[in-house]
Design a protein around this motif. Structure first.
Motif, short mmCIF file in Angstrom:
data_model
loop_
_atom_site.label_atom_id
_atom_site.label_comp_id
_atom_site.label_asym_id
_atom_site.label_seq_id
_atom_site.Cartn_x
_atom_site.Cartn_y
_atom_site.Cartn_z
N PRO A 84 0.92 -1.41 -0.02
CA PRO A 84 0.01 -0.01 0.15
C PRO A 84 0.94 1.27 0.00
O PRO A 84 1.87 1.25 0.55
CB PRO A 84 -0.67 -0.22 1.22
N GLU A 85 0.47 2.40 -0.50
CA GLU A 85 1.13 3.62 -0.72
C GLU A 85 1.06 4.23 0.52
O GLU A 85 1.89 5.14 0.89
CB GLU A 85 0.49 4.41 -1.94
N ARG A 86 0.02 4.01 1.37
CA ARG A 86 -0.07 4.62 2.88
C ARG A 86 -0.83 3.56 3.72
O ARG A 86 -1.40 2.97 3.18
CB ARG A 86 -0.76 6.06 2.44
N GLN A 87 -0.58 4.15 5.06
CA GLN A 87 -1.10 3.14 5.97
C GLN A 87 -2.05 4.30 6.74
O GLN A 87 -1.69 5.20 7.02
CB GLN A 87 0.16 2.75 7.17
N TYR A 88 -3.40 3.55 7.00
CA TYR A 88 -4.21 4.19 7.70
C TYR A 88 -4.11 4.23 9.18
O TYR A 88 -3.57 3.25 9.65
CB TYR A 88 -5.63 3.87 7.33
N GLY A 89 -4.72 5.23 9.71
CA GLY A 89 -4.48 5.20 11.39
C GLY A 89 -5.68 4.30 11.83
O GLY A 89 -6.48 3.85 11.18
N GLY A 90 -5.53 3.83 13.05
CA GLY A 90 -6.44 2.87 13.62
C GLY A 90 -6.00 1.61 13.37
O GLY A 90 -4.93 1.40 12.81
N GLU A 91 -6.78 0.49 13.69
CA GLU A 91 -6.65 -0.90 13.68
C GLU A 91 -7.85 -1.69 13.35
O GLU A 91 -8.75 -1.61 13.86
CB GLU A 91 -5.90 -1.34 14.95
N VAL A 92 -7.54 -2.50 12.47
CA VAL A 92 -8.66 -3.44 11.99
C VAL A 92 -8.44 -4.84 13.07
O VAL A 92 -7.37 -5.23 12.94
CB VAL A 92 -8.65 -3.90 10.51
N MET A 93 -9.24 -5.21 13.72
CA MET A 93 -9.08 -6.54 14.13
C MET A 93 -10.00 -7.82 13.74
O MET A 93 -11.14 -7.39 13.57
CB MET A 93 -9.51 -6.68 15.97
#
Length: 231
Positions: A84-93
């Motif tokens: 991915p070109e960027r990482q999003y904030g937060g977290e997927v569980m």
């Protein structure tokens, strides 16, 4: 840039990333390795990355030979190329009820990672041994979006939905005995859940759940911009 290219057997959609935020993803089942290879080549040329779902091991081995930088995961049956070109904030569980559900859970987890999400996995925490789930209660409540995968009677998403204040995406699986009806029973259970704020995707659709989770984190990262009302 042209919006698509006609390969005869496939019209490769180059415009999809512009329209939806993500490039076209290839559904590998029912396609030959050569067809997948030709589509991958075009998508890599335009986007520098590609994801292929539902790829069996034989096709996966063939495609790895053609694309040595690609990665194949036999549990999820996903082939991925690029990052991915960027990482999003937060977290997927990603939670799953039993080890037999891992093929769907890993499809969700790997897809979400490829789309730019930080992913935490919590597996084999079904309601038949609910202490296993409750032991991770603090971690569960810290997740931004939760993908909950379950077969049998499909109870796990409802339990998780009653524990958190975040979106829960429920995924029924085709894992279970006769009256489970190849996933129809947990699908109906999840659709009639009393837990608020829960959405449901199709049977075994880990990919769809991950896509929805990624869109949620993408929207959160962009923020909501309100335009002035038209006078």
């Amino acid at each position: 840039m042209e919006k698509f290219e006609d390969l005869g057997f496939s019209k490769v959609d180059f415009d999809r990333e512009k329209r939806t935020g993500y490039p076209e993803v290839i559904y590998g089942e029912g396609k030959t390795a050569l067809q997948i290879q030709q589509i991958m080549t075009k998508l890599i040329e335009k986007h520098g990355k590609v994801l292929v779902t539902r790829v069996d091991e034989e096709k996966g081995s063939s495609l790895i030979e053609a694309f040595p930088l690609a990665q194949y995961d036999c549990t999820s049956r996903i082939l991925q190329y690029g990052v991915p070109e960027r990482q999003y904030g937060g977290e997927v569980m990603v939670l799953c009820a039993g080890t037999s559900d891992l093929f769907v859970a890993e499809e969700a987890a790997i897809t979400a990672e490829w789309m730019g999400c930080k992913v935490k996995r919590l597996y084999d925490v079904g309601v038949a041994g609910i202490d296993r789930l409750l032991a991770y209660r603090e971690e569960i409540t810290k997740a931004s979006v939760l993908i909950v995968v379950a077969g049998m009677e499909g109870a796990l998403p409802s339990v998780v939905g009653g524990m958190v204040r975040r979106p829960v995406i429920a995924v029924p699986t085709s894992v279970g005995y006769g009256a489970h009806l190849q996933g129809l029973t947990p699908l109906l259970t999840m659709l009639t859940s009393c837990a608020s704020g829960m959405s449901v995707v199709n049977i075994d659709n880990g990919f769809g759940a991950a896509y929805q989770a990624a869109l949620i984190l993408k929207l959160a990262s962009e923020g909501v911009h309100h335009e002035d009302p038209v006078s």
